[in-house]
Every structure is written in C-alpha cells, then in structure tokens.
Design an enzyme around this catalytic site. Structure first.
Site, PDB file in Angstrom:
ATOM      1  N   GLN A 112      -5.884  27.447  -0.832  1.00  0.00           N
ATOM      2  CA  GLN A 112      -4.691  27.720  -1.643  1.00  0.00           C
ATOM      3  C   GLN A 112      -3.547  26.784  -1.268  1.00  0.00           C
ATOM      4  OE1 GLN A 112      -3.539  31.929  -1.902  1.00  0.00           O
ATOM      5  NE2 GLN A 112      -5.589  32.487  -1.208  1.00  0.00           N
ATOM      6  N   CYS A 156     -29.945  -7.901  13.877  1.00  0.00           N
ATOM      7  CA  CYS A 156     -28.801  -8.732  14.258  1.00  0.00           C
ATOM      8  C   CYS A 156     -28.751  -8.908  15.780  1.00  0.00           C
ATOM      9  CB  CYS A 156     -27.510  -8.142  13.693  1.00  0.00           C
ATOM     10  SG  CYS A 156     -26.134  -9.316  13.650  1.00  0.00           S
ATOM     11  N   HIS A 202     -28.848  -7.596   8.150  1.00  0.00           N
ATOM     12  CA  HIS A 202     -28.781  -6.135   8.218  1.00  0.00           C
ATOM     13  C   HIS A 202     -29.560  -5.521   7.053  1.00  0.00           C
ATOM     14  CE1 HIS A 202     -25.758  -5.699  11.459  1.00  0.00           C
ATOM     15  NE2 HIS A 202     -25.363  -6.891  11.032  1.00  0.00           N
ATOM     16  N   GLU A 261     -30.642  -2.634   6.693  1.00  0.00           N
ATOM     17  CA  GLU A 261     -30.298  -1.231   6.442  1.00  0.00           C
ATOM     18  C   GLU A 261     -29.338  -1.065   5.269  1.00  0.00           C
ATOM     19  OE1 GLU A 261     -27.417  -2.494   9.853  1.00  0.00           O
ATOM     20  OE2 GLU A 261     -29.419  -3.003   9.107  1.00  0.00           O
TER      21      GLU A 261
END
Length: 557
Positions: A192, A380, A506, A508
């Site tokens: 709220q 890396c 990288h 990922e």
C-alpha cells in the site's frame, strides 16, 4: 505500438527483471514481437567497472555494450537480440545532456531535469518503437520507487503516457507482500505504501505483481485491490518458485497475467504455445540423472556474479535430461592444492575474471582436471590459467605467467593485447562484443560446434602469446580456434584429453533454455561419460586414449 513499464517497490532484488523477461516469454508465445529494455538510475555510465560483489555479472551484448545482468534474462527468456539501446543509465543520460550543453545544442537555454533529462529518457524508449519490428516494448525501471535518483525516470514515463495515450500503456508494479511468522499473516501495508508513493510521483499501476513466500488468499487480494485502486483480477501472485526460475512464466500464465495484459492493451492474440517451455522445465525439475560440476571462482558468495554460467549449465544439462549438482569452490582455498575439493566432481569449470587474487588456486584446479582427465571448461581467464598451468608443468616453462599477474614476468604466455598497452581508462576499454572465430578442421572444437567458423562475445584485455605456440603444441596443447587472420588464439584444447577446452570468449552469453551453447553441451556430455566410466588419474597425457565418442560431442540440431 504498445508499451509496458515495470517498476518495483518496498525493497530491491524482488525480481523485476525476471518478471519482465517472463512476461516477454508469454507474449512471444502469443505470437507477439517483443522488445525489452532496462533503465538503471545509478550514475555509472555502465556496469563495466562495478564490483561483482555489489552488482553481479556484467552481461555483454553483440555490439560490445556492457550491461546489467537483467538483459541476460531478457535474451535467455525471449528471442530478442539486444544492443546498447536496450540499456540506459542515469550516467549515460547526464553525460549526453552535458555534452549537448557544451556543444551549444540547447541554444543557451537553462538545462534542467525537466525537460532535458526526461526528454533523453523518452527518446530512448522511442528508439525501440519500430512497428515494423515490434508489437510491444517492455521497459523495466531499476531501483526502488521513491529513490531520489529514479525520479526522472518515473516523471519521463508519466509524460510519455500522455504523449502516446493511456490505452497504449500498462503500468506494472512489482512489490513485496511479506509473511510475518509471529502473526501467521501476510501483510499488505508495504505494498500500500509503495503504491501510494508511486501515485504521489504521478503513476497509477494497473497491475500488481505480488512477491511473497506464501500464496495470497482472497481477502488479501481484495484488500490490495481496494487500497491500491487496482482491479482484483490484476492483483497477480508471484510466489517463490520451488525449483527453477524457468517456472516463473508458467506460474504467471496460471495467474492470467498474459491475458490480462493483452486485454488492457486491446491486443487480440491466440492462446500461448508453451509446450516446449513446459518440456524444458520438466527436464530441469525431474531429470533422469545428475552430475556434479565444480565451479572454481573468486565471487562464490554472490550467485549473480556468475549468473549466465549457472544458467548455461542448466540449459546444457536439461538437453541431456540431467540435473546439475553445483560445487562452488573458492579459488583461494586451492592455493595449496586441489585434491581434497575436486576429487568427487565429474567436471571442472573456471569462469572469467580479473586480478591476481585466487589465480594460483585456479591454476591448481586446471592441473587437477588435466592430470585426472576430468572434463574441463575454461572461460576467458579460465583458458588463460589452463595455459599457464600447461606451460609450467608440461612444457617446463617454470616461470610461465600472465602479465596481468606479474607485469615483469620473463615468460608471459598470457600478455596484454597490443592495442591495450596505452589504455588507462577502465570503462568500455577492453576487447568487447562479437568477433568471429575460425576453427581448425579435425579438432575437438570442430566436432563440438559442427562448424569451422563461429561468432562469440568477448570481454578481455589479455591474450595467449603466440610466441609460445609451437613449443606448447609439441606437447599436446592445440590452438583449435583463432581470429580469422590467425593472430589471436580463441580456443584451446589438449590433444589427448577427453574434454579439456578453453575459450578466450564468453559462450555463456549466447545460451538459451532450448538451445544450449555447444561448449556447455559438450562439457556436460563429457562429464556424464567421465562419471559413468569412473576414470582413473594418469601421469602422462600422451598415454591417454579419447574416451568420449564423437557422437556425444556433436551439437544436436
């Protein structure tokens, strides 16, 4: 063009980015074209120089932009390929405004937050407003409602709604509904107060996303609806998921969020096709097998520091109907050897990073994986420490090191990029973004990728020193991927090891739930093979046969 703005209240880290990404998943499943962007109120120009302990990982985009980790959620959860226009910080805004003032672009006017700063924020939203490409733009506002640095963003949204029309906008507010154990009660007051603060600034949310440990009962929903002026069906429960973040789109769909948003934006869409997503989640939640993987790094107390790596492992494991048991190993704890902590794992992964702290522990971890024939993936810096280890212990270069760790080292097998030698500034000064890699035929890398040229995202300053290439190759150290001109090493592998791979980039940053990255997929396949075979350590790498079949390492299409 339709717009969705996602704000957050009460506390930070409620999962606004994950909520925005999950909504993007659902809207794409309804055949809508979605773009996502993140506005961060901090004064850094980008997160590139920020400590991972404070901010988590830096997520790198194709164009080299160093961005907030939430953009990783956006790309993993949707088909978006983002650019620097999808991430904006207060630092970028003020830098732009000040440069314009110095050039005289404002023709001598007094430069103020309104309209000059707010106009820059609105312009960034408009840059994505291309109706030939997108149907909906989702914009997440970082920080917490009421933070002083976030006020210009809220004001810019208020103005933007007036300009495009309220029928084209949905304001979504992510907030906390805490459970007080002593009272056995969910408390609505923080929500709220947060909504009251948002309304005070000038925005009325149409949808409440209520983060909670417990489900919301009907009374709580009615109370939030009444006090926050939000219709009851727009009070959306977002309870902590039990197993994986990839359950979030499914739980939000069960709450009716995607249909609600389409109704509010007057979009007629088919029911979402979530079959593939459900199948992926099922493989993550109930895999048929498990494998233990060690991640050896230096930010192990902060899970967000290696967020994309953990997610990429999940993607790859799910493709093998496998679960991951992560063993998080602090690299500094391996300074005196890795035997005790790595003897029970089926794979070793060393992520990227900067600085000398923990370097010797990572080198010991790479040695353990090499000598015990455990599948190894170095990303890396993980490639660089593996190079140093091999040079020292196989090639007899006893002082081998990186100039990052020892600038006066006599045998720098890893050294500073030539173009980096005169660089003094840290921000956005590395080799960044997508670069091509040429893969050598007949190598393990070619079998993994199923291709002889790939593009990958980079973020680094140091490279393999090609002066040592022939000497190390003679001992079994293979440079299996290079830059197109052959001057930079991009991929390395060991000739007689089941899976010992390091990459300068990288991977990922390009893995997705139903499209795992080939290097991670090959790594998990090799770890499962190692686990099944119970391989014993060897003392010389020349004696070892290849133990993983080619078929297991080829990317499934």
């Amino acid at each position: 063009m339709k717009y969705i703005f996602v704000t957050g209240g009460v506390v930070s880290s409620l999962g606004k980015g994950l909520t925005a990404a999950s909504l993007g998943t659902l809207l794409e499943a309804r055949s809508l074209r979605v773009a996502l962007q993140k506005f961060d109120p901090y004064l850094n120009v980008d997160p590139g120089t920020m400590n991972p302990f404070q901010h988590g990982e830096v997520y790198v985009l194709n164009d080299g932009a160093e961005t907030d980790l939430d953009l990783g959620h956006y790309e993993r959860f949707t088909n978006c390929v983002l650019t620097r226009h999808n991430n904006l910080t207060s630092g970028q805004i003020y830098e732009t405004v000040i440069l314009k003032e110095r050039r005289g672009d404002y023709l001598g006017k007094t430069v103020q937050v309104i309209p000059h700063v707010t106009d820059e924020i609105k312009d960034r939203i408009r840059k994505l407003s291309d109706e030939t490409k997108y149907d909906v733009v989702i914009t997440e506002i970082g920080g917490t409602t009421g933070d002083i640095e976030g006020l210009p963003f809220i004001e810019a949204i208020r103005q933007f709604i007036l300009e495009v029309g309220p029928e084209n906008v949905v304001n979504m507010h992510v907030t906390l509904v805490p459970y007080i154990k002593a009272a056995h009660e969910l408390k609505t007051k923080p929500t709220q107060q947060s909504v009251a603060k948002l309304r005070e600034i000038g925005l009325q949310p149409q949808v409440l996303i209520c983060r909670s440990e417990r489900p919301l009962d009907r009374d709580v929903r009615r109370k939030l609806s009444m006090f926050c002026s939000v219709v009851e069906k727009a009070v959306i429960e977002e309870v902590d998921v039990e197993h994986t973040i990839y359950e979030v789109p499914l739980t939000l769909h069960a709450e009716g969020l995607d249909q609600l948003v389409c109704d509010l934006l007057h979009l007629e869409t088919p029911e979402p096709d979530l079959k593939d997503w459900r199948n992926f989640v099922e493989r993550v939640v109930s895999p048929n097998k498990r494998v233990k993987i060690a991640v050896v790094g230096k930010y192990m107390d902060v899970r967000d520091a290696y967020k994309s790596i953990y997610e990429s492992l999940t993607h790859a494991a799910a493709s093998e109907d496998c679960g991951i048991d992560l063993k998080l190993v602090d690299a500094e704890s391996l300074a005196d050897g890795a035997d005790d902590q790595l003897e029970d794992v089926a794979g070793v992964l060393i992520p990227g990073g900067f600085g000398v702290r923990g370097a010797e522990g990572k080198i010991n971890a790479a040695r353990y994986a090499r000598e015990h024939r455990i599948p190894y993936l170095g990303l890396c810096l993980g490639m660089q420490v593996a190079t140093i280890e091999f040079a020292r212990n196989v090639c007899g270069i006893k002082d081998a090191n990186s100039t990052e760790f020892d600038k006066d080292n006599p045998d720098p097998v890893i050294s500073l990029l030539e173009e980096q030698r005169g660089v003094r500034n840290k921000g956005a000064s590395m080799r960044l973004g997508t670069w091509p890699t040429k893969i050598a035929p007949g190598t393990l890398a070619e079998k993994i990728y199923g291709n002889t040229e790939v593009t990958e995202r980079h973020r680094h300053r140091y490279e393999f020193n090609m002066k040592y290439r022939d000497r190390m190759n003679a001992k079994g150290f293979v440079i299996s991927g290079t830059s197109p001109d052959g001057t930079l090493a991009e991929l390395i592998e060991l000739r007689d090891h089941p899976y010992f791979v390091g990459c300068q980039y990288h991977p990922e940053f390009q893995s997705k739930p139903n499209k795992p990255h080939p290097l991670f997929k090959g790594f998990i396949a090799a770890a499962l093979a190692y686990q099944a075979g119970g391989k014993k350590p060897i003392t010389t790498i020349e004696q070892a046969p290849i133990s993983v079949s080619d078929e297991r390492l080829v990317l499934q299409r």
